[in-house]
Design a protein around this motif. Sequence first.
Motif, PDB file in Angstrom:
ATOM      1  N   ASP A 139       1.729   6.244  -6.878  1.00 24.14           N
ATOM      2  CA  ASP A 139       0.715   7.172  -7.359  1.00 24.14           C
ATOM      3  C   ASP A 139       1.182   8.500  -6.995  1.00 24.14           C
ATOM      4  O   ASP A 139       0.915   9.631  -7.937  1.00 24.14           O
TER       5      ASP A 139
ATOM      6  N   GLU B 215       1.058  -1.133  -0.067  1.00 25.80           N
ATOM      7  CA  GLU B 215      -0.021  -0.097  -0.162  1.00 25.80           C
ATOM      8  C   GLU B 215       0.934   1.089  -0.095  1.00 25.80           C
ATOM      9  O   GLU B 215       0.466   2.175  -0.713  1.00 25.80           O
ATOM     10  N   THR B 216       1.982   1.036   0.819  1.00 27.84           N
ATOM     11  CA  THR B 216       2.528   2.323   0.703  1.00 27.84           C
ATOM     12  C   THR B 216       3.398   2.460  -0.548  1.00 27.84           C
ATOM     13  O   THR B 216       3.501   3.768  -0.828  1.00 27.84           O
TER      14      THR B 216
ATOM     15  N   LYS C  67       2.437   1.400  -3.484  1.00 29.96           N
ATOM     16  CA  LYS C  67       1.388   2.098  -4.417  1.00 29.96           C
ATOM     17  C   LYS C  67       1.325   3.605  -4.200  1.00 29.96           C
ATOM     18  O   LYS C  67       1.170   4.343  -5.376  1.00 29.96           O
ATOM     19  N   LYS C  68       1.013   4.247  -2.892  1.00 27.35           N
ATOM     20  CA  LYS C  68       0.759   5.456  -2.603  1.00 27.35           C
ATOM     21  C   LYS C  68       1.940   6.266  -3.199  1.00 27.35           C
ATOM     22  O   LYS C  68       1.746   7.598  -3.570  1.00 27.35           O
TER      23      LYS C  68
END
Length: 103
Positions: free
Chosen positions: A11, A4-5, A7-8
Amino acid sequence: MLQETMKKITDAESEADEIIRKAKEEADYTVAAAKKEAADMITAAGSASRESMKSAEGAGRSEEEKLTVKAMDIATAEIAHLRERAASMEGEVTSMIIAELVG
Protein backbone atom coordinates in the motif's frame (compact mmCIF):
# COMPACT_ATOMS: atom_id res chain seq x y z
CA MET A 1 1.23 -10.40 10.82
CA LEU A 2 3.65 -10.87 7.98
CA GLN A 3 0.79 -10.52 5.52
CA GLU A 4 -0.30 -7.28 7.20
CA THR A 5 3.22 -5.92 6.99
CA MET A 6 3.49 -6.96 3.33
CA LYS A 7 0.11 -5.33 2.59
CA LYS A 8 1.23 -2.10 4.35
CA ILE A 9 4.43 -2.11 2.32
CA THR A 10 2.51 -2.71 -0.90
CA ASP A 11 0.00 0.00 0.00
CA ALA A 12 2.83 2.39 0.88
CA GLU A 13 4.56 1.65 -2.44
CA SER A 14 1.31 2.22 -4.33
CA GLU A 15 0.73 5.44 -2.45
CA ALA A 16 4.32 6.54 -3.16
CA ASP A 17 3.88 5.70 -6.85
CA GLU A 18 0.67 7.77 -6.92
CA ILE A 19 2.38 10.70 -5.16
CA ILE A 20 5.27 10.51 -7.63
CA ARG A 21 2.85 10.37 -10.60
CA LYS A 22 0.91 13.39 -9.30
CA ALA A 23 4.12 15.29 -8.57
CA LYS A 24 5.36 14.57 -12.11
CA GLU A 25 2.05 15.78 -13.58
CA GLU A 26 2.22 18.96 -11.50
CA ALA A 27 5.86 19.47 -12.46
CA ASP A 28 5.05 18.98 -16.16
CA TYR A 29 2.15 21.41 -15.88
CA THR A 30 4.31 23.95 -14.03
CA VAL A 31 7.11 23.65 -16.61
CA ALA A 32 4.63 24.04 -19.49
CA ALA A 33 3.04 27.07 -17.83
CA ALA A 34 6.47 28.62 -17.21
CA LYS A 35 7.50 28.02 -20.83
CA LYS A 36 4.29 29.62 -22.08
CA GLU A 37 4.74 32.58 -19.74
CA ALA A 38 8.35 32.99 -20.89
CA ALA A 39 7.29 32.83 -24.53
CA ASP A 40 4.56 35.42 -23.86
CA MET A 41 7.08 37.65 -22.09
CA ILE A 42 9.50 37.37 -25.02
CA THR A 43 6.72 38.20 -27.46
CA ALA A 44 5.63 41.17 -25.36
CA ALA A 45 9.21 42.39 -25.04
CA GLY A 46 9.65 42.06 -28.80
CA SER A 47 6.46 44.04 -29.41
CA ALA A 48 7.49 46.70 -26.93
CA SER A 49 10.92 46.87 -28.53
CA ARG A 50 9.41 47.24 -32.01
CA GLU A 51 7.08 49.97 -30.76
CA SER A 52 10.00 51.73 -29.11
CA MET A 53 12.03 51.50 -32.32
CA LYS A 54 9.11 52.88 -34.35
CA SER A 55 8.73 55.74 -31.89
CA ALA A 56 12.45 56.50 -31.98
CA GLU A 57 12.44 56.26 -35.76
CA GLY A 58 9.53 58.68 -35.94
CA ALA A 59 11.25 61.08 -33.56
CA GLY A 60 14.45 60.80 -35.58
CA ARG A 61 12.58 61.44 -38.80
CA SER A 62 10.87 64.45 -37.24
CA GLU A 63 14.21 65.82 -36.02
CA GLU A 64 15.73 65.17 -39.45
CA GLU A 65 12.89 67.10 -41.09
CA LYS A 66 13.38 70.02 -38.68
CA LEU A 67 17.12 70.11 -39.42
CA THR A 68 16.46 69.95 -43.17
CA VAL A 69 14.04 72.88 -42.98
CA LYS A 70 16.53 74.83 -40.88
CA ALA A 71 19.34 74.11 -43.37
CA MET A 72 17.12 75.18 -46.27
CA ASP A 73 16.25 78.43 -44.46
CA ILE A 74 19.93 79.14 -43.84
CA ALA A 75 20.85 78.35 -47.46
CA THR A 76 18.01 80.54 -48.78
CA ALA A 77 19.13 83.44 -46.56
CA GLU A 78 22.75 83.00 -47.68
CA ILE A 79 21.71 82.99 -51.36
CA ALA A 80 19.68 86.17 -50.84
CA HIS A 81 22.65 87.82 -49.11
CA LEU A 82 25.01 86.84 -51.94
CA ARG A 83 22.57 88.19 -54.57
CA GLU A 84 22.32 91.51 -52.72
CA ARG A 85 26.10 91.71 -52.45
CA ALA A 86 26.53 90.90 -56.14
CA ALA A 87 23.94 93.51 -57.08
CA SER A 88 25.64 96.16 -54.94
CA MET A 89 29.04 95.33 -56.43
CA GLU A 90 27.76 95.39 -60.02
CA GLY A 91 28.07 99.15 -60.24
CA GLU A 92 31.60 99.13 -58.82
CA VAL A 93 32.72 96.39 -61.20
CA THR A 94 31.21 98.23 -64.17
CA SER A 95 33.05 101.42 -63.14
CA MET A 96 36.32 99.51 -62.74
CA ILE A 97 35.98 97.90 -66.18
CA ILE A 98 35.24 101.25 -67.81
CA ALA A 99 38.22 102.82 -65.97
CA GLU A 100 40.47 99.97 -67.23
CA LEU A 101 39.24 100.34 -70.78
CA VAL A 102 39.52 104.13 -70.80
CA GLY A 103 42.56 104.36 -68.65
